[in-house]
Design an enzyme around this catalytic site. Sequence first.
Site, short mmCIF file in Angstrom:
data_model
loop_
_atom_site.label_atom_id
_atom_site.label_comp_id
_atom_site.label_asym_id
_atom_site.label_seq_id
_atom_site.Cartn_x
_atom_site.Cartn_y
_atom_site.Cartn_z
N ASP A 1 0.84 -1.20 0.00
CA ASP A 1 0.00 0.00 0.00
C ASP A 1 0.87 1.25 0.00
OD1 ASP A 1 -2.32 1.48 0.13
OD2 ASP A 1 -3.10 0.48 1.92
N ASP B 1 -10.70 1.92 -3.49
CA ASP B 1 -11.24 1.64 -2.17
C ASP B 1 -12.75 1.62 -2.19
OD1 ASP B 1 -8.92 1.24 -0.85
OD2 ASP B 1 -8.84 3.19 0.15
C1 DGJ Z 1 -5.82 1.81 1.92
C2 DGJ Z 1 -6.15 0.65 1.04
O1 DGJ Z 1 -6.58 1.10 -0.21
C3 DGJ Z 1 -7.19 -0.22 1.73
O2 DGJ Z 1 -7.56 -1.27 0.90
C4 DGJ Z 1 -6.63 -0.73 3.02
O3 DGJ Z 1 -5.57 -1.61 2.77
C5 DGJ Z 1 -6.17 0.43 3.89
N1 DGJ Z 1 -5.32 1.32 3.19
C6 DGJ Z 1 -5.48 -0.06 5.13
O4 DGJ Z 1 -4.97 0.95 5.86
#
Ligand code: DGJ
Length: 700
Positions: free
Chosen positions: A441, A505
């Site tokens: 991430d 997301d």
């Molecule tokens: C942002 C990501 O896009 C999410 O899927 C998740 O992993 C969160 N971060 C976790 O902090």
Amino acid sequence: MSQILHLTSERCSLVIKVDRNAEIIHWGNRISQIDEDLLLATERPVSQARLDVDVPLSLVPEMGAGHFNAPGIEGHRDRSAWAPVFKVVAVEQGEQQLVFQLEDQTAQLLMSVNIELDYATDVLKKQVSITNIGEQPYQLGKLSCTLPLPQHAVELMTFHGRWSREFQTQRLSFSHGGFMQENRRGRTSHENFPGMFVGSKGFSEQQGQVWGVKLAWSGNHQLRADVKSDGRRFVQAGELLLAGEVVLEKGESYSSPEFYGCFSNSGLNGVSERFHKYVRENIVSFPVDKPRPVHLNTWEGIYFDHRPEYIQEMATEAAEIGVERFIIDDGWFVGRDGERTALGDWYLDETKYPDGLEPVIAHVNKLGMEFGLWVEPEMISEDSMLYRAHPDWVLGLEGYHQPSGRWQYVLDLQNDDCFNYLFERLNDLLTRYNISYLKWDMNRELVQPGHQGSPAVHGQTKALYRLVDQLLAAHPEVEIESCSSGGGRIDFEILKRTHRFWASDCNDALERQTIQRGMSYFFPPEVMGAHIGPDEAHTTRRCHHINMRGMTALSGHMGVELDPVRASDEDKAGFKRYIALHKQYRQLLHSGRSFRLDTHDERQHVYGVTDENDLLITVCQLAMPDHALPAPLRISCVEPDARYKVTLVEMPETSFQLMKQRPSWLDKTLILTGDNLREVGLTLPILDPESALLLSLERI
Ligand code: DGJ
């Protein structure tokens, strides 16, 4: 002495006129042979009240040669050498490749331009390099790749977006002036996807001449399309360099990111299917050639609430519904109880996991699933052991206080100690635990990207690539997902070292339909992470029936992102059904030719995949249908003389609000010939808003 060079691919030609400089004079349909008189036939007149000579739109357009639009190169050597003019000194021609060597002895600069045209896919790759041969350092301001387009390329399709709304498209007219996009966010970004399309008037999914371009870079960039006042036009892209970011000492070189282009005569579909093929053959490589495993990712199920026994229960349920890879997301490492702490401290939180991670992984593996783990290596929380020990590892500028983002800062990957620490931590995790997958991430932008006081997005981006490459060299069996607050780092260069993207997301299936469609113009379904989320979407609070959620996730790299322990029985049965459906068609979905069909109702998406024999088509009604009756579905990508067995595979089970009587064929199997399907079409049922159906066409 002028000459013409010609590269051809299966359906495409690139014709270049070489004189003092070189100029692309045709990038489009394939030409069988180049006539001797083409040199004369392409000579331009010189217009009144302008420069007295013709100015070619050269491989790297130069201001010093009289190009008054965006030049391909900018820079200076202590305020000299700022308007270089190059001449071609050598050309090497390979079967599918041209390499031009150019020089400007006055400015003491050498340039090389590499152009490759991939035979099977028609995808063009261009890269430019510059070398300083002067004694004094050369401050490079810009080195971009330029590709000219013909005058009938009159419309643009560009991309924009934001967090949870990636890959939105807009259409613009391209007759005068132009379009410019600058990305200064330090990552590929949700806002400024580095790709676009230019096409003939009214180009659509299925029709028109279309040129697609894509810059392979995960840092800052500039992407533009310009119409010169004389009507000639071009697209241009390169890294956006900050002031003083690239300084070339004597003998040093800089290479631009690779710029990819693809032309097609058959609309956006023609370009996207070639990009997909190119990505499959040249960009992404999976450690093992196996079906893409179905995921369960814990994030939207439990967030930071990690209890190993409960996670094991989730894993048991996950296996039950058909999941093949179980990923523990954020919250597993020491002190990570919320988003404000602990980034950088990549050690297991033993208060949450007193028996270690091993029993959880063993449980997951025993259930026949692979295990994956979330990390965000480039980041540091102020409240972390790492920050307390090494506050100086933050990428920043002394004397300023930069704003945090998600309460975190970025680490300076060009700091060797920091780089080595990150490698050691990641290497240790991958060595200690049976981890087959990392969700990598990256959740914030770069605000003051300073390394030892100098601008460092370029160096940071290269160092990131180096870190991933080094880790994969040590653990070649591991797959990596590129995630950046959803789809903030989706590009060809990161995909050379990763295996999947978290597209967004936003798990709201309605929003996802548009996001995934936008992404599908460049990326094949198997690298597009697509998950079924909870019935109420966490990002929008919109609720969707399992039909809409399942059908939307079905055609990517499928997963679920929820807590299966708490899901209703109806939902669980739905997860199981859609996962099984995905597995049934996974081979076709992940290797076939994807397409989108033009629809007369803009509130309807029709898309599918074919392997030339079988087809799978999804019809998704996004909003209230435009008319009381849907238009017949005319399927252009079938063979006119072939016969097909047509069946409805999936449709909402709920009662229909808009349809009183179903067409009776829905419960039957039809046998139809290609020309019937192409010309007359299939009459669809009336779908309610936010629902979808799936059709299968088997060639007999
Ligand atoms: C942002 C990501 O896009 C999410 O899927 C998740 O992993 C969160 N971060 C976790 O902090």
